[in-house]
Design a protein around this motif. Structure first.
Motif, PDB file in Angstrom:
ATOM      1  N   ALA A 178       0.829  -1.214   0.000  1.00  0.00           N
ATOM      2  CA  ALA A 178       0.000   0.000   0.000  1.00  0.00           C
ATOM      3  C   ALA A 178       0.855   1.253   0.000  1.00  0.00           C
ATOM      4  CB  ALA A 178      -0.946  -0.002   1.203  1.00  0.00           C
ATOM      5  N   GLN A 179       1.914   1.248   0.802  1.00  0.00           N
ATOM      6  CA  GLN A 179       2.805   2.404   0.852  1.00  0.00           C
ATOM      7  C   GLN A 179       3.760   2.420  -0.345  1.00  0.00           C
ATOM      8  OE1 GLN A 179       3.722   4.734   4.091  1.00  0.00           O
ATOM      9  NE2 GLN A 179       1.533   4.698   3.699  1.00  0.00           N
ATOM     10  N   GLU A 180       4.263   1.258  -0.680  1.00  0.00           N
ATOM     11  CA  GLU A 180       5.204   1.160  -1.800  1.00  0.00           C
ATOM     12  C   GLU A 180       4.582   1.652  -3.101  1.00  0.00           C
ATOM     13  OE1 GLU A 180       7.089  -2.464  -4.480  1.00  0.00           O
ATOM     14  OE2 GLU A 180       6.591  -2.837  -2.369  1.00  0.00           O
ATOM     15  N   LYS A 181       3.311   1.330  -3.314  1.00  0.00           N
ATOM     16  CA  LYS A 181       2.627   1.695  -4.546  1.00  0.00           C
ATOM     17  C   LYS A 181       1.658   2.872  -4.335  1.00  0.00           C
ATOM     18  CE  LYS A 181       2.970  -2.848  -6.769  1.00  0.00           C
ATOM     19  NZ  LYS A 181       3.768  -2.356  -7.923  1.00  0.00           N
ATOM     20  N   TRP A 182       1.964   3.726  -3.385  1.00  0.00           N
ATOM     21  CA  TRP A 182       1.110   4.875  -3.062  1.00  0.00           C
ATOM     22  C   TRP A 182       0.789   5.703  -4.296  1.00  0.00           C
ATOM     23  CZ3 TRP A 182      -1.460   6.661   1.231  1.00  0.00           C
ATOM     24  CH2 TRP A 182      -1.902   7.996   1.187  1.00  0.00           C
ATOM     25  N   ASP A 183       1.791   6.058  -5.061  1.00  0.00           N
ATOM     26  CA  ASP A 183       1.574   6.907  -6.240  1.00  0.00           C
ATOM     27  C   ASP A 183       0.719   6.205  -7.288  1.00  0.00           C
ATOM     28  OD1 ASP A 183       3.072   8.901  -5.059  1.00  0.00           O
ATOM     29  OD2 ASP A 183       4.919   8.394  -6.123  1.00  0.00           O
ATOM     30  N   ASP A 184       0.923   4.895  -7.441  1.00  0.00           N
ATOM     31  CA  ASP A 184       0.111   4.142  -8.405  1.00  0.00           C
ATOM     32  C   ASP A 184      -1.358   4.124  -7.975  1.00  0.00           C
ATOM     33  OD1 ASP A 184       2.372   3.548  -9.930  1.00  0.00           O
ATOM     34  OD2 ASP A 184       2.742   1.666  -8.869  1.00  0.00           O
ATOM     35  N   TYR A 185      -1.590   3.961  -6.678  1.00  0.00           N
ATOM     36  CA  TYR A 185      -2.966   3.990  -6.177  1.00  0.00           C
ATOM     37  C   TYR A 185      -3.585   5.379  -6.344  1.00  0.00           C
ATOM     38  CZ  TYR A 185      -3.319  -0.709  -4.167  1.00  0.00           C
ATOM     39  OH  TYR A 185      -3.426  -2.071  -4.009  1.00  0.00           O
ATOM     40  N   SER A 186      -2.775   6.421  -6.169  1.00  0.00           N
ATOM     41  CA  SER A 186      -3.287   7.785  -6.362  1.00  0.00           C
ATOM     42  C   SER A 186      -3.727   7.984  -7.805  1.00  0.00           C
ATOM     43  CB  SER A 186      -2.211   8.810  -5.999  1.00  0.00           C
ATOM     44  OG  SER A 186      -1.920   8.787  -4.620  1.00  0.00           O
ATOM     45  N   ALA A 187      -2.906   7.535  -8.747  1.00  0.00           N
ATOM     46  CA  ALA A 187      -3.243   7.690 -10.161  1.00  0.00           C
ATOM     47  C   ALA A 187      -4.498   6.904 -10.518  1.00  0.00           C
ATOM     48  CB  ALA A 187      -2.066   7.243 -11.027  1.00  0.00           C
ATOM     49  N   ALA A 188      -4.610   5.680  -9.985  1.00  0.00           N
ATOM     50  CA  ALA A 188      -5.790   4.858 -10.254  1.00  0.00           C
ATOM     51  C   ALA A 188      -7.034   5.506  -9.662  1.00  0.00           C
ATOM     52  CB  ALA A 188      -5.590   3.463  -9.677  1.00  0.00           C
ATOM     53  N   ARG A 189      -6.912   6.027  -8.441  1.00  0.00           N
ATOM     54  CA  ARG A 189      -8.039   6.711  -7.794  1.00  0.00           C
ATOM     55  C   ARG A 189      -8.507   7.908  -8.605  1.00  0.00           C
ATOM     56  NH1 ARG A 189      -6.008  10.371  -3.205  1.00  0.00           N
ATOM     57  NH2 ARG A 189      -5.283  11.370  -5.126  1.00  0.00           N
ATOM     58  N   ASN A 190      -7.572   8.741  -9.020  1.00  0.00           N
ATOM     59  CA  ASN A 190      -7.938   9.948  -9.762  1.00  0.00           C
ATOM     60  C   ASN A 190      -8.648   9.606 -11.068  1.00  0.00           C
ATOM     61  OD1 ASN A 190      -6.668  11.291  -7.697  1.00  0.00           O
ATOM     62  ND2 ASN A 190      -4.848  11.828  -8.879  1.00  0.00           N
ATOM     63  N   ASP A 191      -8.156   8.603 -11.769  1.00  0.00           N
ATOM     64  CA  ASP A 191      -8.761   8.192 -13.034  1.00  0.00           C
ATOM     65  C   ASP A 191     -10.152   7.614 -12.789  1.00  0.00           C
ATOM     66  OD1 ASP A 191      -8.764   7.910 -15.804  1.00  0.00           O
ATOM     67  OD2 ASP A 191      -7.916   5.877 -15.718  1.00  0.00           O
ATOM     68  N   MET A 192     -10.261   6.765 -11.764  1.00  0.00           N
ATOM     69  CA  MET A 192     -11.542   6.127 -11.453  1.00  0.00           C
ATOM     70  C   MET A 192     -12.599   7.160 -11.071  1.00  0.00           C
ATOM     71  SD  MET A 192     -12.465   3.512  -8.357  1.00  0.00           S
ATOM     72  CE  MET A 192     -12.702   4.857  -7.182  1.00  0.00           C
ATOM     73  N   LEU A 193     -12.272   8.055 -10.140  1.00  0.00           N
ATOM     74  CA  LEU A 193     -13.251   9.044  -9.696  1.00  0.00           C
ATOM     75  C   LEU A 193     -13.656   9.965 -10.844  1.00  0.00           C
ATOM     76  CD1 LEU A 193     -11.838  10.064  -6.179  1.00  0.00           C
ATOM     77  CD2 LEU A 193     -13.671   8.449  -6.693  1.00  0.00           C
ATOM     78  N   THR A 194     -12.694  10.395 -11.618  1.00  0.00           N
ATOM     79  CA  THR A 194     -12.976  11.316 -12.716  1.00  0.00           C
ATOM     80  C   THR A 194     -13.900  10.689 -13.755  1.00  0.00           C
ATOM     81  OG1 THR A 194     -10.859  12.437 -12.407  1.00  0.00           O
ATOM     82  CG2 THR A 194     -11.933  12.716 -14.541  1.00  0.00           C
ATOM     83  N   ARG A 195     -13.676   9.434 -14.063  1.00  0.00           N
ATOM     84  CA  ARG A 195     -14.421   8.803 -15.146  1.00  0.00           C
ATOM     85  C   ARG A 195     -15.736   8.163 -14.707  1.00  0.00           C
ATOM     86  NH1 ARG A 195     -10.683   5.417 -19.146  1.00  0.00           N
ATOM     87  NH2 ARG A 195     -12.717   5.386 -20.184  1.00  0.00           N
ATOM     88  N   THR A 196     -15.933   7.983 -13.408  1.00  0.00           N
ATOM     89  CA  THR A 196     -17.159   7.323 -12.952  1.00  0.00           C
ATOM     90  C   THR A 196     -18.015   8.207 -12.057  1.00  0.00           C
ATOM     91  OG1 THR A 196     -16.063   6.294 -11.031  1.00  0.00           O
ATOM     92  CG2 THR A 196     -16.028   5.073 -13.106  1.00  0.00           C
ATOM     93  N   HIS A 197     -17.654   9.475 -11.915  1.00  0.00           N
ATOM     94  CA  HIS A 197     -18.464  10.441 -11.192  1.00  0.00           C
ATOM     95  C   HIS A 197     -19.493  11.006 -12.165  1.00  0.00           C
ATOM     96  CE1 HIS A 197     -19.416  13.703  -8.376  1.00  0.00           C
ATOM     97  NE2 HIS A 197     -19.301  14.553  -9.375  1.00  0.00           N
TER      98      HIS A 197
END
Length: 256
Positions: A178-197
């Protein structure tokens, strides 16, 4: 500004009891009217999904409330239409279903960990707004909540999980990355929220570093969203510093 996350004067317990009573009143009305609701909890690891859900459901009807936390798909399920294994868990009349993680796994952990292909992830992001629109058109009330947490607070909570034997069942191999891939999770979150809101199925974001205040504000939001007006009006609005609607041009309010 958000309130301090303490309970020296018993304010938290008082507010919690009042909100739980409002949820009971809502459920009594829903069981009578036949309304159905689905609440989706998504968020980073250790952001407080379990705690928020347990406080919400503590006094709700066992028969009319279900918390769904599906394990990884079986070999048979991986061959099915992606949404197929979630559909049997959707609420019927008078029921509230809470997804502790949901079909959005495909846009989050599956993307970051490579558990599905980029093509499958793209199809999901394209299709899920239409799927959710059909659910809402069927009469279902849909609430989507993203719980966010700072990197520092997540590290502390994951450390506590590893060191506390009573939290052993909350640990997961995915915690280690979770910490190691923090930036990857941030990018996935931003894409997911933007495209499914969407207007029909919007996302609401919660900053959860103050755990108790996050729980109270989540409950206020759920009541305001799904309860009849006379019940919703008895509950104060969520604190906008803690809980706020997702805005495509304001991703910066979330932890980078």
């Amino acid at each position: 500004m958000g309130k301090p996350d303490n309970d020296k004067d018993g304010a938290y317990e008082t507010d919690l009891a009042r909100l739980q009573l409002a949820l009971v009143r809502y459920q009594q009305a829903a069981m009578k009217s036949g309304e159905k609701a689905l609440v989706i909890f998504e968020g980073r690891d250790a952001a407080g999904k379990d705690g928020a859900i347990s406080r919400m459901t503590e006094h709700m009807s066992i028969r009319a409330t279900r918390v769904v936390a599906l394990p990884k798909p079986t070999e048979l399920e991986t061959s099915q239409w992606y949404f197929q294994r979630y559909v049997p868990h959707l609420p019927s009349a008078g029921q509230v279903v809470i997804f502790n993680r949901s079909w959005y796994n495909r846009a989050g952990v599956e993307r970051v960990m490579g558990f599905s292909t980029p093509a499958e992830q793209e199809i999901f992001l394209r299709d899920v707004p239409h799927f959710e629109e059909m659910l809402v058109e069927s009469g279902l009330k849909l609430v989507k909540i993203w719980l966010d947490i700072s990197r520092k607070e997540q590290a502390q909570r994951l450390k506590e999980r590893r060191e506390d034997p009573l939290k052993a069942l909350k640990t997961s191999p995915l915690d280690d990355v979770a910490q190691e891939k923090w930036d990857d999770y941030s990018a996935a979150r931003n894409d997911m929220l933007t495209r499914t809101h969407t207007p029909v199925a919007p996302w609401t974001c919660v900053v959860t570093d103050k755990k108790k205040q996050a729980r109270l504000n989540v409950m206020r939001h759920v009541i305001k969203t799904i309860a009849p007006e006379e019940i919703a009006a008895s509950v104060e609005a969520p604190d906008p510093d803690i809980l706020f609607p997702f805005q495509i041009d304001a991703v910066g309010r979330l932890n980078p």
